[in-house]
Enzyme design. Structure first.
Site, mmCIF file in Angstrom:
data_model
loop_
_atom_site.group_PDB
_atom_site.id
_atom_site.type_symbol
_atom_site.label_atom_id
_atom_site.label_comp_id
_atom_site.label_asym_id
_atom_site.label_seq_id
_atom_site.Cartn_x
_atom_site.Cartn_y
_atom_site.Cartn_z
ATOM 1 N N TYR A 69 34.836 29.798 39.262
ATOM 2 C CA TYR A 69 35.583 30.361 40.391
ATOM 3 C C TYR A 69 35.201 29.676 41.705
ATOM 4 O O TYR A 69 34.944 30.353 42.725
ATOM 5 C CB TYR A 69 35.360 31.873 40.502
HETATM 6 P P1 NAP Z 1 44.574 40.906 38.476
HETATM 7 O O1 NAP Z 1 43.391 41.684 38.837
HETATM 8 O O2 NAP Z 1 45.437 41.353 37.352
HETATM 9 O O3 NAP Z 1 45.508 40.738 39.768
HETATM 10 C C1 NAP Z 1 45.026 40.227 40.952
HETATM 11 C C2 NAP Z 1 46.208 39.969 41.855
HETATM 12 O O4 NAP Z 1 46.846 41.211 42.128
HETATM 13 C C3 NAP Z 1 45.794 39.352 43.177
HETATM 14 O O5 NAP Z 1 46.687 38.294 43.495
HETATM 15 C C4 NAP Z 1 45.932 40.497 44.172
HETATM 16 O O6 NAP Z 1 46.413 40.032 45.428
HETATM 17 C C5 NAP Z 1 46.982 41.383 43.514
HETATM 18 N N1 NAP Z 1 46.756 42.795 43.823
HETATM 19 C C6 NAP Z 1 45.631 43.535 43.638
HETATM 20 N N2 NAP Z 1 45.815 44.798 44.042
HETATM 21 C C7 NAP Z 1 47.104 44.869 44.501
HETATM 22 C C8 NAP Z 1 47.885 45.907 45.054
HETATM 23 N N3 NAP Z 1 47.405 47.149 45.226
HETATM 24 N N4 NAP Z 1 49.172 45.617 45.428
HETATM 25 C C9 NAP Z 1 49.673 44.385 45.253
HETATM 26 N N5 NAP Z 1 48.978 43.343 44.738
HETATM 27 C C10 NAP Z 1 47.695 43.589 44.357
HETATM 28 O O7 NAP Z 1 44.257 39.368 38.191
HETATM 29 P P2 NAP Z 1 43.045 38.393 38.003
HETATM 30 O O8 NAP Z 1 42.410 38.110 39.336
HETATM 31 O O9 NAP Z 1 43.591 37.275 37.192
HETATM 32 O O10 NAP Z 1 42.031 39.186 37.105
HETATM 33 C C11 NAP Z 1 41.054 40.048 37.682
HETATM 34 C C12 NAP Z 1 39.675 39.533 37.503
HETATM 35 O O11 NAP Z 1 39.375 39.418 36.117
HETATM 36 C C13 NAP Z 1 39.435 38.138 38.075
HETATM 37 O O12 NAP Z 1 39.209 38.167 39.487
HETATM 38 C C14 NAP Z 1 38.247 37.725 37.289
HETATM 39 O O13 NAP Z 1 37.098 38.312 37.868
HETATM 40 C C15 NAP Z 1 38.533 38.323 35.903
HETATM 41 N N6 NAP Z 1 39.201 37.349 35.006
HETATM 42 C C16 NAP Z 1 38.454 36.782 34.033
HETATM 43 C C17 NAP Z 1 39.040 35.850 33.199
HETATM 44 C C18 NAP Z 1 38.222 35.236 32.103
HETATM 45 O O14 NAP Z 1 37.074 35.587 31.951
HETATM 46 N N7 NAP Z 1 38.788 34.329 31.333
HETATM 47 C C19 NAP Z 1 40.375 35.499 33.328
HETATM 48 C C20 NAP Z 1 41.102 36.120 34.322
HETATM 49 C C21 NAP Z 1 40.496 37.039 35.141
HETATM 50 P P3 NAP Z 1 45.681 40.453 46.821
HETATM 51 O O15 NAP Z 1 44.463 39.604 46.917
HETATM 52 O O16 NAP Z 1 46.725 40.154 47.833
HETATM 53 O O17 NAP Z 1 45.375 41.921 46.715
#
Ligand code: NAP
Length: 265
Positions: A69
């Site tokens: 990250y």
């Molecule tokens: P997510 O949590 O499903 O979605 C994050 C997105 O949603 C961001 O762009 C955020 O934008 C938006 N968001 C959050 N709250 C919101 C709300 N109330 N209204 C509108 N938009 C909202 O996606 P992710 O970041 O892919 O996954 C979460 C975490 O899981 C990652 O940060 C990471 O730590 C982990 N992850 C791990 C792996 C792996 O291990 N392979 C893969 C993917 C993810 P804003 O910033 O504008 O709120």
């Protein structure tokens, strides 16, 4: 301010207690090669500090980061000085992101190097949870040296628990049998890995949910997508926490308020 503190729960049998919402920190450190609906600037140090402080005030104690990250680990290390015991920190091994591309290394030497580097970057002498950042070939990854090496690092006390962030049912189940925790994709669009959650429940292992909002795409549709997402996720009793990524303090507040609405029902 309403807090998630009363809803902290055990992460399987790790001895760790986590908030039902964790903060994902991809967007703290990396804005290239990501799949979010819109582009974004990395937060400033001030914005990142304020976000962590708000998360803490809202009762969030779980942070998810990774070497892949970008500068996320280094930033957390600097910003969390003096607060280490208050946080449960999850980082990963296996994926590196450099010059716009990912590469993977699941060898013993790289695993050890990566954990030691995370300890330095996070400015800590232990990491609560280390997950294998799978490339999707979960069973092949689990045949390599990474899992036994993490077990050794746990024995040495450098990490408290370890597990696997994968993409397949068979990988998730095998990873739970040999480790403490699995990070699983589970959202309104993708529930194929539900058997991993069922296995964790029957074996008292930890489950963290990633991509709870399908990287934000679910927020673009439906009436109350956050409520529907968290209702789905919390309805499975294996789930310890949904790791949601945000760098928007308004979204963070809204997500905690929604989690409380779901959990109070
Ligand atoms: P997510 O949590 O499903 O979605 C994050 C997105 O949603 C961001 O762009 C955020 O934008 C938006 N968001 C959050 N709250 C919101 C709300 N109330 N209204 C509108 N938009 C909202 O996606 P992710 O970041 O892919 O996954 C979460 C975490 O899981 C990652 O940060 C990471 O730590 C982990 N992850 C791990 C792996 C792996 O291990 N392979 C893969 C993917 C993810 P804003 O910033 O504008 O709120």
């Amino acid at each position: 301010m309403s807090s998630l503190q009363p809803f902290h729960r055990p992460l399987g049998n790790t001895g760790l207690s986590v908030s039902p919402l964790g903060l994902g920190t991809v967007k703290f450190g990396r804005n290239q090669g990501v799949k979010y609906p819109t582009g974004f600037e990395l937060p400033t140090d001030r914005q990142a500090r304020d976000l962590l402080s708000l998360a803490r005030d809202l009762g969030i104690n779980l942070l998810d980061t990774a070497p892949a990250y970008g500068i996320s680990e280094q930033r957390l290390g600097g910003l969390l000085q003096g607060q280490r015991p208050e946080w449960v920190i999850c980082t990963k091994v296996g994926e590196e992101f450099a010059d716009g591309a990912s590469h993977f290394d699941f060898s013993a030497a790289h695993t050890r190097h990566s954990v030691e580097r995370s300890l330095r970057r996070l400015k800590t002498d232990y990491i609560d949870l280390v997950l294998v950042h799978s490339d999707g070939n979960d069973m092949d990854v689990l045949d390599q040296e990474v899992y036994p090496t993490l077990a050794e690092l746990k024995q040495q006390g450098l990490i408290r628990a370890f597990g696997f962030s994968g993409k397949t049912i068979e990988g998730g189940i095998r990873a739970l049998d040999g480790g403490d925790c699995a990070m699983v994709t589970y959202n309104l669009q993708q529930q194929q890995e539900r058997p991993v959650l069922d296995h964790a429940l029957s074996h008292n292992k930890g489950i963290l949910i990633k991509k709870a909002l399908a990287s934000g795409h679910i927020c673009l549709q439906g009436d109350d997508p956050m409520f529907a997402s968290l209702q789905l996720i919390y309805s499975h009793p294996a789930v310890a926490s949904a790791i949601i990524g945000t760098i928007n303090p308004g979204h963070l507040r809204e997500n905690v308020a929604t989690a409380l609405r779901v959990l109070h029902r």
